[in-house]
Design a protein around this motif. Structure first.
Motif, PDB file in Angstrom:
ATOM      1  N   GLY A   1     -10.499   5.200  -2.382  1.00  0.00           N
ATOM      2  CA  GLY A   1     -10.685   3.230  -3.910  1.00  0.00           C
ATOM      3  C   GLY A   1     -10.109   2.504  -3.281  1.00  0.00           C
ATOM      4  O   GLY A   1     -10.358   1.538  -2.963  1.00  0.00           O
ATOM      5  N   PHE A   2      -8.489   3.533  -3.957  1.00  0.00           N
ATOM      6  CA  PHE A   2      -8.094   2.334  -3.982  1.00  0.00           C
ATOM      7  C   PHE A   2      -7.654   1.573  -2.293  1.00  0.00           C
ATOM      8  O   PHE A   2      -7.444   0.897  -1.497  1.00  0.00           O
ATOM      9  CB  PHE A   2      -6.439   2.812  -3.835  1.00  0.00           C
ATOM     10  CG  PHE A   2      -6.295   3.280  -5.492  1.00  0.00           C
ATOM     11  CD1 PHE A   2      -6.321   1.462  -6.071  1.00  0.00           C
ATOM     12  CD2 PHE A   2      -6.377   4.061  -5.720  1.00  0.00           C
ATOM     13  CE1 PHE A   2      -6.781   2.080  -7.698  1.00  0.00           C
ATOM     14  CE2 PHE A   2      -6.496   4.004  -7.603  1.00  0.00           C
ATOM     15  CZ  PHE A   2      -5.979   3.179  -8.651  1.00  0.00           C
ATOM     16  N   LEU A   3      -7.589   3.342  -1.196  1.00  0.00           N
ATOM     17  CA  LEU A   3      -7.094   2.668   0.195  1.00  0.00           C
ATOM     18  C   LEU A   3      -8.416   1.608   1.022  1.00  0.00           C
ATOM     19  O   LEU A   3      -8.718   0.595   1.601  1.00  0.00           O
ATOM     20  CB  LEU A   3      -7.318   3.917   0.978  1.00  0.00           C
ATOM     21  CG  LEU A   3      -7.479   3.160   3.156  1.00  0.00           C
ATOM     22  CD1 LEU A   3      -5.962   3.275   2.997  1.00  0.00           C
ATOM     23  CD2 LEU A   3      -7.625   5.172   3.743  1.00  0.00           C
TER      24      LEU A   3
ATOM     25  N   ILE B   1       9.260   8.327   3.876  1.00  0.00           N
ATOM     26  CA  ILE B   1       7.777   8.936   4.775  1.00  0.00           C
ATOM     27  C   ILE B   1       7.149   7.821   5.011  1.00  0.00           C
ATOM     28  O   ILE B   1       6.793   7.564   6.118  1.00  0.00           O
ATOM     29  CB  ILE B   1       7.437  10.344   4.321  1.00  0.00           C
ATOM     30  CG1 ILE B   1       8.292  11.259   4.373  1.00  0.00           C
ATOM     31  CG2 ILE B   1       5.863  10.533   5.314  1.00  0.00           C
ATOM     32  CD1 ILE B   1       7.539  12.833   3.364  1.00  0.00           C
ATOM     33  N   GLY B   2       6.281   7.119   4.166  1.00  0.00           N
ATOM     34  CA  GLY B   2       6.320   5.575   4.269  1.00  0.00           C
ATOM     35  C   GLY B   2       6.299   5.175   5.374  1.00  0.00           C
ATOM     36  O   GLY B   2       5.329   4.407   6.028  1.00  0.00           O
ATOM     37  N   ILE B   3       7.875   4.321   4.831  1.00  0.00           N
ATOM     38  CA  ILE B   3       8.167   3.329   5.632  1.00  0.00           C
ATOM     39  C   ILE B   3       8.033   3.733   7.186  1.00  0.00           C
ATOM     40  O   ILE B   3       7.849   3.021   8.208  1.00  0.00           O
ATOM     41  CB  ILE B   3       9.464   3.180   4.669  1.00  0.00           C
ATOM     42  CG1 ILE B   3       9.340   2.283   3.724  1.00  0.00           C
ATOM     43  CG2 ILE B   3      10.121   1.719   5.451  1.00  0.00           C
ATOM     44  CD1 ILE B   3      10.153   1.927   2.344  1.00  0.00           C
TER      45      ILE B   3
ATOM     46  N   VAL C   1       0.937  -0.515   0.119  1.00  0.00           N
ATOM     47  CA  VAL C   1       0.154   0.011   0.192  1.00  0.00           C
ATOM     48  C   VAL C   1       1.277   1.243  -0.441  1.00  0.00           C
ATOM     49  O   VAL C   1       0.642   2.162  -0.976  1.00  0.00           O
ATOM     50  CB  VAL C   1      -1.097  -0.210   1.651  1.00  0.00           C
ATOM     51  CG1 VAL C   1      -1.825   1.437   1.220  1.00  0.00           C
ATOM     52  CG2 VAL C   1      -2.251  -0.977   0.985  1.00  0.00           C
ATOM     53  N   VAL C   2       1.908   1.159   0.394  1.00  0.00           N
ATOM     54  CA  VAL C   2       2.750   1.736   1.114  1.00  0.00           C
ATOM     55  C   VAL C   2       3.304   2.727  -0.892  1.00  0.00           C
ATOM     56  O   VAL C   2       3.572   4.057  -1.094  1.00  0.00           O
ATOM     57  CB  VAL C   2       3.232   2.343   2.086  1.00  0.00           C
ATOM     58  CG1 VAL C   2       5.225   3.252   2.225  1.00  0.00           C
ATOM     59  CG2 VAL C   2       2.992   2.622   3.599  1.00  0.00           C
TER      60      VAL C   2
ATOM     61  N   GLY D   1      -4.227   3.433   7.453  1.00  0.00           N
ATOM     62  CA  GLY D   1      -5.161   4.074   6.864  1.00  0.00           C
ATOM     63  C   GLY D   1      -4.232   5.334   7.728  1.00  0.00           C
ATOM     64  O   GLY D   1      -4.352   6.290   7.107  1.00  0.00           O
ATOM     65  N   PHE D   2      -3.873   5.036   8.665  1.00  0.00           N
ATOM     66  CA  PHE D   2      -3.558   6.255   9.453  1.00  0.00           C
ATOM     67  C   PHE D   2      -2.501   7.073   8.317  1.00  0.00           C
ATOM     68  O   PHE D   2      -1.911   8.475   8.495  1.00  0.00           O
ATOM     69  CB  PHE D   2      -3.362   6.869  10.461  1.00  0.00           C
ATOM     70  CG  PHE D   2      -2.895   7.309  11.888  1.00  0.00           C
ATOM     71  CD1 PHE D   2      -3.800   8.466  11.362  1.00  0.00           C
ATOM     72  CD2 PHE D   2      -2.267   7.024  12.537  1.00  0.00           C
ATOM     73  CE1 PHE D   2      -3.523   9.499  12.367  1.00  0.00           C
ATOM     74  CE2 PHE D   2      -2.269   8.164  13.503  1.00  0.00           C
ATOM     75  CZ  PHE D   2      -2.211   9.638  13.300  1.00  0.00           C
ATOM     76  N   VAL D   3      -1.527   5.559   8.352  1.00  0.00           N
ATOM     77  CA  VAL D   3      -0.486   6.636   7.705  1.00  0.00           C
ATOM     78  C   VAL D   3      -0.616   6.618   6.120  1.00  0.00           C
ATOM     79  O   VAL D   3      -0.094   7.965   5.507  1.00  0.00           O
ATOM     80  CB  VAL D   3       0.730   5.090   7.401  1.00  0.00           C
ATOM     81  CG1 VAL D   3       2.032   4.947   6.028  1.00  0.00           C
ATOM     82  CG2 VAL D   3       1.325   4.755   8.920  1.00  0.00           C
ATOM     83  N   VAL D   4      -1.124   6.134   5.260  1.00  0.00           N
ATOM     84  CA  VAL D   4      -1.994   6.803   4.531  1.00  0.00           C
ATOM     85  C   VAL D   4      -2.174   7.451   4.032  1.00  0.00           C
ATOM     86  O   VAL D   4      -2.060   9.020   3.202  1.00  0.00           O
ATOM     87  CB  VAL D   4      -2.738   5.462   3.074  1.00  0.00           C
ATOM     88  CG1 VAL D   4      -3.275   6.248   1.752  1.00  0.00           C
ATOM     89  CG2 VAL D   4      -1.857   4.233   3.024  1.00  0.00           C
TER      90      VAL D   4
END
Length: 313
Positions: A85-87, A246-248, A58-59, A107-110
């Motif tokens: 949509g993608f989430l 940032i995502g990782i 996802v990330v 959800g929080f990270v994205v």
């Protein structure tokens, strides 16, 4: 760490699809349950938790999406609708398992990535409202989450049932006092005292053995890890690389926060392991692989000090 980070951008759609397929396979004959949750796949010689791979999938997908459409995120089609949509596609298998901890984490990270990339405030507010409604409905459909929330509000409501783990965790943390019992001297990791003492509850054992001082140092080290991770992101060479770092880093830091806060009674129990410390091969392998990507990106960071010296000369 030896693979150039740009490859992940090209592979991001395929990684996303594979991550979802693997997560859905837990409902096939290859999947098996533990503790009332269907989260693992067994291949006979090895078993693993595909949700850990889904986090990275996802990330990396949203990192590529937000980089490709960085100038179109204010558009409903490529911004809010694509985000939701993608989430939604990604978290549906987690809802069915159920795996509320990983669902909230992703959800929080994205959401933070979407916000940092300059999403309009009206999109941010609308996504928060939709997210709260979705989480509220999900909670109502899962009684075990309601039990966790009630236990969080009153840790003494069911001392030998749903409140048992948090009560024992607090006792273990408190018994460590200032300096701790000493390495290997924990009482609660033996026998039936503390459930999941080598995974979800390992911070309580660490605090019992090393005390308040040791626990503070551990939290400081995790904070230092996050600081240097975000520093790499700040000087990343491309928008995609910045998004990916940032995502990782957010995946790791936020998960660490949720684990320590839950075991300490500051938030409801999430079931998320403590990165680098909890037992579990899948999470460790995936985390180390992700950090390999961060290390590769760090090789190409913009050295502002060198550029400044070059301008002076």
């Amino acid at each position: 760490s030896r693979i150039h980070f740009s490859l992940w951008k090209k592979l991001s759609p395929y990684i996303f699809i594979v991550g979802i397929i693997l997560t859905l396979l837990v409902f096939s004959p290859l999947g098996f349950s533990h503790g009332g949750a269907q989260r693992w796949i067994s291949l006979g010689f090895i078993s693993f938790q595909p949700a850990e791979l889904l986090k990275f999938a996802v990330v990396v997908f949203f990192s590529a999406w937000f980089a490709h459409y960085k100038d179109a995120l204010t558009n409903w089609k490529f911004g809010l609708l694509a985000f939701l949509g993608f989430l939604g596609i990604a978290v549906l298998p987690l809802m069915a398992q159920p795996d509320s901890g990983t669902l909230v984490l992703i959800g929080f990270v994205v959401f933070i990535m979407y916000w940092l990339r300059g999403a309009p405030w009206k999109h941010i507010l609308l996504s928060i409202i939709i997210g709260m409604v979705a989480i509220g409905g999900y909670v109502l459909l899962n009684p075990h989450i309601i039990d966790r929330i009630q236990t969080f509000r009153d840790p003494n409501r069911d001392p030998y049932g749903s409140s048992y783990q948090i009560r024992q965790s607090r006792i273990a943390i408190g018994s460590g006092k200032l300096y701790g019992r000493g390495l290997g001297q924990s009482v609660h990791k033996f026998g039936p005292y503390l459930p999941e003492s080598n995974s979800d509850s390992i911070f309580a054992i660490f605090a019992e053995e090393y005390g308040f001082i040791g626990a503070t140092i551990l939290i400081f080290l995790y904070g230092l890890f996050g600081f240097f991770g975000f520093k790499i992101a700040r000087h990343a060479p491309t928008v995609f690389a910045q998004n990916l770092v940032i995502g990782i880093i957010l995946l790791i830091v936020i998960q660490v926060f949720f684990n320590i806060a839950a075991i300490s009674g500051l938030v409801p129990l999430s079931g998320l392991p403590l990165i680098f410390m909890s037992n579990g091969g899948t999470v460790l392998i995936v985390t180390l692989a992700q950090l390999g990507i961060v290390l590769n990106i760090s090789k190409y960071t913009k050295n502002r000090a060198a550029l400044k010296r070059k301008r002076i000369t």
